[in-house]
Design a protein around this motif. Sequence first.
Motif, short mmCIF file in Angstrom:
data_model
loop_
_atom_site.label_atom_id
_atom_site.label_comp_id
_atom_site.label_asym_id
_atom_site.label_seq_id
_atom_site.Cartn_x
_atom_site.Cartn_y
_atom_site.Cartn_z
N LEU A 33 82.76 16.14 60.97
CA LEU A 33 83.74 15.47 60.13
C LEU A 33 85.19 15.62 60.61
O LEU A 33 86.10 15.09 59.99
CB LEU A 33 83.65 16.01 58.69
N GLY A 34 85.41 16.33 61.70
CA GLY A 34 86.76 16.60 62.17
C GLY A 34 87.58 15.37 62.51
O GLY A 34 88.77 15.31 62.21
N GLY A 35 86.94 14.37 63.09
CA GLY A 35 87.66 13.18 63.50
C GLY A 35 88.18 12.32 62.36
O GLY A 35 89.17 11.61 62.50
N ASP A 36 87.54 12.42 61.21
CA ASP A 36 87.91 11.59 60.06
C ASP A 36 88.53 12.40 58.92
O ASP A 36 88.68 11.89 57.82
CB ASP A 36 86.68 10.86 59.53
N SER A 37 88.86 13.67 59.18
CA SER A 37 89.37 14.54 58.13
C SER A 37 90.79 14.99 58.43
O SER A 37 91.29 14.81 59.54
CB SER A 37 88.48 15.78 57.99
N ALA A 38 91.44 15.60 57.44
CA ALA A 38 92.80 16.11 57.62
C ALA A 38 92.98 17.36 56.78
O ALA A 38 92.43 17.48 55.69
CB ALA A 38 93.82 15.06 57.17
N LEU A 39 93.72 18.32 57.31
CA LEU A 39 94.16 19.48 56.55
C LEU A 39 95.64 19.31 56.29
O LEU A 39 96.41 19.01 57.20
CB LEU A 39 93.93 20.78 57.34
N ARG A 40 96.05 19.52 55.05
CA ARG A 40 97.46 19.38 54.69
C ARG A 40 97.95 20.71 54.13
O ARG A 40 97.65 21.04 52.98
CB ARG A 40 97.64 18.28 53.66
N PRO A 41 98.72 21.46 54.91
CA PRO A 41 99.22 22.74 54.41
C PRO A 41 100.23 22.54 53.28
O PRO A 41 100.85 21.48 53.18
CB PRO A 41 99.89 23.38 55.63
N ASP A 42 100.38 23.57 52.45
CA ASP A 42 101.34 23.48 51.36
C ASP A 42 102.77 23.62 51.89
O ASP A 42 102.99 23.77 53.10
CB ASP A 42 101.03 24.50 50.27
N GLU A 43 103.73 23.57 50.99
CA GLU A 43 105.14 23.58 51.37
C GLU A 43 105.65 24.96 51.77
O GLU A 43 106.78 25.10 52.23
CB GLU A 43 105.99 23.02 50.23
N LYS A 44 104.82 26.00 51.64
CA LYS A 44 105.25 27.36 51.97
C LYS A 44 105.05 27.73 53.43
O LYS A 44 105.45 28.81 53.85
CB LYS A 44 104.54 28.36 51.06
N ILE A 45 104.44 26.85 54.21
CA ILE A 45 104.21 27.11 55.63
C ILE A 45 104.34 25.79 56.39
O ILE A 45 103.87 24.76 55.95
CB ILE A 45 102.84 27.78 55.88
N THR A 46 105.00 25.86 57.53
CA THR A 46 105.14 24.67 58.37
C THR A 46 103.98 24.63 59.36
O THR A 46 103.30 25.64 59.60
CB THR A 46 106.46 24.66 59.15
N ASP A 47 103.80 23.49 59.97
CA ASP A 47 102.76 23.36 60.99
C ASP A 47 103.03 24.32 62.14
O ASP A 47 102.12 24.95 62.66
CB ASP A 47 102.70 21.91 61.48
N ALA A 48 104.30 24.46 62.52
CA ALA A 48 104.66 25.37 63.61
C ALA A 48 104.33 26.82 63.24
O ALA A 48 103.82 27.58 64.08
CB ALA A 48 106.14 25.23 63.95
N GLU A 49 104.61 27.22 61.99
CA GLU A 49 104.29 28.58 61.54
C GLU A 49 102.78 28.80 61.51
O GLU A 49 102.29 29.87 61.88
CB GLU A 49 104.88 28.83 60.16
N LEU A 50 102.06 27.79 61.08
CA LEU A 50 100.61 27.87 61.03
C LEU A 50 100.04 28.07 62.43
O LEU A 50 99.22 28.97 62.65
CB LEU A 50 100.05 26.58 60.40
#
Length: 65
Positions: A33-50
Amino acid sequence: MRRLEVLLPADVTSREYAAVAHAVWAVLNAAGLGGDSALRPDEKITDAELNAAFDEDVAGYPWAP
């Protein structure tokens, strides 16, 4: 799209958050399911921090670059 929500404790560290996020992504990929899915982090962490937290955590793995 279907949605699955994961609620973590408020005091979770960036490292713990990254570990959970990357583990969930690994399961999505394993289920095909990776190609059709998305993870959306909350506002307390940026993609760069993740990504930085994950990179720091896996630096000691035998397969790390």
